[in-house]
Scaffold this active site. Structure first.
Site, PDB file in Angstrom:
ATOM      1  N   GLY A   1      13.562  20.460  19.564  1.00  0.00           N
ATOM      2  CA  GLY A   1      11.942  20.222  19.421  1.00  0.00           C
ATOM      3  C   GLY A   1      11.697  19.004  20.458  1.00  0.00           C
TER       4      GLY A   1
ATOM      5  N   SER B   1       9.831  19.141  23.346  1.00  0.00           N
ATOM      6  CA  SER B   1       8.849  19.393  24.241  1.00  0.00           C
ATOM      7  C   SER B   1       7.536  18.681  24.196  1.00  0.00           C
ATOM      8  CB  SER B   1       8.329  20.951  23.866  1.00  0.00           C
ATOM      9  OG  SER B   1       7.928  21.145  22.628  1.00  0.00           O
ATOM     10  N   ARG B   2       7.453  18.075  22.804  1.00  0.00           N
ATOM     11  CA  ARG B   2       6.131  17.083  22.665  1.00  0.00           C
ATOM     12  C   ARG B   2       6.768  16.127  21.616  1.00  0.00           C
ATOM     13  NH1 ARG B   2       3.156  19.648  18.933  1.00  0.00           N
ATOM     14  NH2 ARG B   2       4.483  21.270  18.518  1.00  0.00           N
TER      15      ARG B   2
ATOM     16  N   ASP C   1      14.700  28.912  19.283  1.00  0.00           N
ATOM     17  CA  ASP C   1      14.294  29.041  18.051  1.00  0.00           C
ATOM     18  C   ASP C   1      15.229  28.267  17.036  1.00  0.00           C
ATOM     19  OD1 ASP C   1      13.204  29.444  15.369  1.00  0.00           O
ATOM     20  OD2 ASP C   1      12.272  30.948  15.861  1.00  0.00           O
TER      21      ASP C   1
ATOM     22  N   SER D   1      11.827  11.852   6.930  1.00  0.00           N
ATOM     23  CA  SER D   1      10.425  11.189   6.991  1.00  0.00           C
ATOM     24  C   SER D   1      10.226  10.235   5.708  1.00  0.00           C
ATOM     25  CB  SER D   1       9.307  12.374   6.745  1.00  0.00           C
ATOM     26  OG  SER D   1       8.066  11.994   6.342  1.00  0.00           O
TER      27      SER D   1
ATOM     28  N   TYR E   1       7.150  20.165   2.585  1.00  0.00           N
ATOM     29  CA  TYR E   1       7.483  19.331   3.311  1.00  0.00           C
ATOM     30  C   TYR E   1       8.225  18.256   2.845  1.00  0.00           C
ATOM     31  CZ  TYR E   1       7.217  16.162   7.558  1.00  0.00           C
ATOM     32  OH  TYR E   1       7.610  15.330   8.356  1.00  0.00           O
TER      33      TYR E   1
ATOM     34  N   ALA F   1      11.831  19.747   1.858  1.00  0.00           N
ATOM     35  CA  ALA F   1      12.630  19.684   3.148  1.00  0.00           C
ATOM     36  C   ALA F   1      13.132  18.440   3.761  1.00  0.00           C
ATOM     37  CB  ALA F   1      11.718  20.473   4.458  1.00  0.00           C
ATOM     38  N   LYS F   2      12.391  17.282   3.766  1.00  0.00           N
ATOM     39  CA  LYS F   2      12.523  16.122   4.462  1.00  0.00           C
ATOM     40  C   LYS F   2      13.537  15.365   3.365  1.00  0.00           C
ATOM     41  CE  LYS F   2      10.736  16.059   8.334  1.00  0.00           C
ATOM     42  NZ  LYS F   2      11.560  16.408   9.552  1.00  0.00           N
TER      43      LYS F   2
ATOM     44  N   ILE G   1       3.417   8.493  12.489  1.00  0.00           N
ATOM     45  CA  ILE G   1       3.511   8.110  13.943  1.00  0.00           C
ATOM     46  C   ILE G   1       2.603   8.939  14.615  1.00  0.00           C
ATOM     47  CG2 ILE G   1       5.197   8.371  15.973  1.00  0.00           C
ATOM     48  CD1 ILE G   1       6.177   6.580  13.570  1.00  0.00           C
TER      49      ILE G   1
HETATM   50  P1  NAP Z   1       5.127  17.471  16.837  1.00  0.00           P
HETATM   51  O1  NAP Z   1       4.586  16.643  17.754  1.00  0.00           O
HETATM   52  O2  NAP Z   1       4.293  18.560  15.990  1.00  0.00           O
HETATM   53  O3  NAP Z   1       6.321  18.389  17.811  1.00  0.00           O
HETATM   54  C1  NAP Z   1       7.153  19.044  16.864  1.00  0.00           C
HETATM   55  C2  NAP Z   1       8.312  19.634  17.699  1.00  0.00           C
HETATM   56  O4  NAP Z   1       9.071  20.550  17.229  1.00  0.00           O
HETATM   57  C3  NAP Z   1       7.887  20.437  19.108  1.00  0.00           C
HETATM   58  O5  NAP Z   1       8.579  19.827  20.081  1.00  0.00           O
HETATM   59  C4  NAP Z   1       8.034  21.892  18.561  1.00  0.00           C
HETATM   60  O6  NAP Z   1       8.424  22.677  19.754  1.00  0.00           O
HETATM   61  C5  NAP Z   1       9.402  21.617  17.741  1.00  0.00           C
HETATM   62  N1  NAP Z   1       9.585  22.887  16.935  1.00  0.00           N
HETATM   63  C6  NAP Z   1       8.864  23.211  15.848  1.00  0.00           C
HETATM   64  N2  NAP Z   1       9.334  24.516  15.463  1.00  0.00           N
HETATM   65  C7  NAP Z   1      10.660  24.607  16.456  1.00  0.00           C
HETATM   66  C8  NAP Z   1      11.478  25.746  16.325  1.00  0.00           C
HETATM   67  N3  NAP Z   1      11.416  26.916  15.454  1.00  0.00           N
HETATM   68  N4  NAP Z   1      12.448  25.543  17.293  1.00  0.00           N
HETATM   69  C9  NAP Z   1      12.619  24.623  17.995  1.00  0.00           C
HETATM   70  N5  NAP Z   1      11.625  23.833  18.226  1.00  0.00           N
HETATM   71  C10 NAP Z   1      10.758  23.702  16.922  1.00  0.00           C
HETATM   72  O7  NAP Z   1       5.808  16.688  15.849  1.00  0.00           O
HETATM   73  P2  NAP Z   1       6.284  15.256  15.708  1.00  0.00           P
HETATM   74  O8  NAP Z   1       5.265  14.372  14.985  1.00  0.00           O
HETATM   75  O9  NAP Z   1       6.881  14.841  17.120  1.00  0.00           O
HETATM   76  O10 NAP Z   1       7.662  15.342  14.747  1.00  0.00           O
HETATM   77  C11 NAP Z   1       8.860  15.452  15.172  1.00  0.00           C
HETATM   78  C12 NAP Z   1       9.717  15.193  14.010  1.00  0.00           C
HETATM   79  O11 NAP Z   1       9.565  13.850  13.442  1.00  0.00           O
HETATM   80  C13 NAP Z   1       9.424  16.266  12.916  1.00  0.00           C
HETATM   81  O12 NAP Z   1      10.849  16.788  12.256  1.00  0.00           O
HETATM   82  C14 NAP Z   1       8.649  15.409  11.807  1.00  0.00           C
HETATM   83  O13 NAP Z   1       8.806  16.037  10.582  1.00  0.00           O
HETATM   84  C15 NAP Z   1       9.086  14.202  11.938  1.00  0.00           C
HETATM   85  N6  NAP Z   1       8.314  13.171  11.474  1.00  0.00           N
HETATM   86  C16 NAP Z   1       6.980  12.854  12.192  1.00  0.00           C
HETATM   87  C17 NAP Z   1       6.109  11.869  11.640  1.00  0.00           C
HETATM   88  C18 NAP Z   1       5.053  11.855  12.426  1.00  0.00           C
HETATM   89  O14 NAP Z   1       4.028  10.741  11.732  1.00  0.00           O
HETATM   90  N7  NAP Z   1       4.526  12.201  13.378  1.00  0.00           N
HETATM   91  C19 NAP Z   1       6.448  11.051  10.501  1.00  0.00           C
HETATM   92  C20 NAP Z   1       7.677  11.332   9.889  1.00  0.00           C
HETATM   93  C21 NAP Z   1       8.595  12.510  10.373  1.00  0.00           C
HETATM   94  P3  NAP Z   1       7.340  23.705  20.480  1.00  0.00           P
HETATM   95  O15 NAP Z   1       5.871  23.034  20.581  1.00  0.00           O
HETATM   96  O16 NAP Z   1       8.023  23.933  21.735  1.00  0.00           O
HETATM   97  O17 NAP Z   1       7.239  24.846  19.700  1.00  0.00           O
END
Ligand code: NAP
Length: 244
Positions: free
Chosen positions: A9, A11-12, A60, A139, A152, A155-156, A185
């Site tokens: 994951g 890409s973003r 995936d 998380s 969520y 899972a976390k 974040i």
């Molecule tokens: P995000 O911007 O929504 O990015 C999520 C990433 O996961 C994307 O690159 C997406 O790829 C990928 N993804 C989703 N389903 C997938 C699959 N089936 N196979 C492969 N890739 C997949 O989220 P983020 O905020 O960066 O979060 C990244 C991690 O940090 C996550 O595990 C999230 O739970 C954790 N987290 C985030 C926060 C926060 O506040 N942002 C806080 C605590 C923990 P595509 O778009 O290419 O499908």
């Protein structure tokens, strides 16, 4: 020798920042994506232009065969996977009573089965190398629970249990398994929050702001480094003091 990192994951959001940080620190980087092809290709092309060693791979992580192909092709290209970052994830806000069975399964499949697939495909390779690092992105909600995010949070929390158990099992093979548990974040994942909700969350954060993806990435880089070789089975929470 140059090390290689596979980031699911990437890409973003946080994953993309981890990819950039590792590339800048002399790693070969495998950028994994599922749906955001343009973003993944743009990231790859920017990093290649800057002279870094990267490769992009669509998989995936819920699908075992796709993960196996990604791991095998990555090892073939770079010779090794030294660091695996299980970062891919989704979030969803719903009353517990409204969560459907499919939504529950999907949440577990992406976070838990995805992490299982990637870790199990990479582990034999790390075991035969007698070294490796697996870093799982949990998380704060896996630590303390979030209302309207029971699936969520479950899972976390599962990611934390997996990390601790695998750290014990793989420790004798010199493989460190740790968790980074971010607070709030600034990424697409929080784009559903309105201004009022954002200011409540900032008020509850002692450092009075949200975190940046780079701040998570720098901690992942540290925990992947040799400086952190005596750290395993830990949950490092990059959260501005939101959970203490
Ligand atoms: P995000 O911007 O929504 O990015 C999520 C990433 O996961 C994307 O690159 C997406 O790829 C990928 N993804 C989703 N389903 C997938 C699959 N089936 N196979 C492969 N890739 C997949 O989220 P983020 O905020 O960066 O979060 C990244 C991690 O940090 C996550 O595990 C999230 O739970 C954790 N987290 C985030 C926060 C926060 O506040 N942002 C806080 C605590 C923990 P595509 O778009 O290419 O499908």
């Amino acid at each position: 020798m140059k090390k290689t990192v596979l980031i699911t994951g990437s890409s973003r959001g946080i994953g993309s920042s981890i990819a950039e940080t590792f590339a800048q620190n002399n790693y070969n980087v495998i950028i994994n994506y599922f749906k955001s092809e343009k973003k993944a290709l743009d990231l790859e092309s920017n990093l290649l232009k800057a002279g870094y060693s990267v490769m992009v791979y669509k998989a995936d992580i819920r699908k075992r065969k796709e993960v196996e192909a990604m791991v095998n092709d990555s090892i073939q290209k770079f010779g090794s996977i030294d660091v695996l970052v299980n970062n891919a994830g989704i979030s969803q806000q719903k009353l517990f009573t409204d969560i459907t069975e499919d939504e529950w399964d999907n949440m577990m499949n992406i976070h838990i089965k995805g992490m299982f697939n990637c870790s199990q495909c990479v582990a034999p390779h790390m075991i035969s190398n007698k070294k490796g690092k697996i870093i799982n992105i949990s998380s704060i909600w896996g630590m303390v629970g979030a209302s309207c995010e029971v699936h969520y949070s479950t899972a976390k929390a599962g990611i934390i249990g997996f990390t601790k158990a695998l750290a014990k099992e793989l420790g004798p093979s010199n493989i460190q398994v740790n968790c980074i548990a971010p607070g709030i974040i600034e990424t697409d994942m929080n784009s559903f929050l309105n201004e009022e909700e954002k200011s409540w969350l900032v008020e509850d954060t002692p450092l009075m702001r949200f975190g940046k993806p780079e701040e998570v990435a720098e901690n992942v880089l540290y925990i992947a480094s040799e400086k952190a070789d005596f750290i395993t089975g830990q949950v490092i929470s990059v959260n501005g003091g939101f959970v203490i």
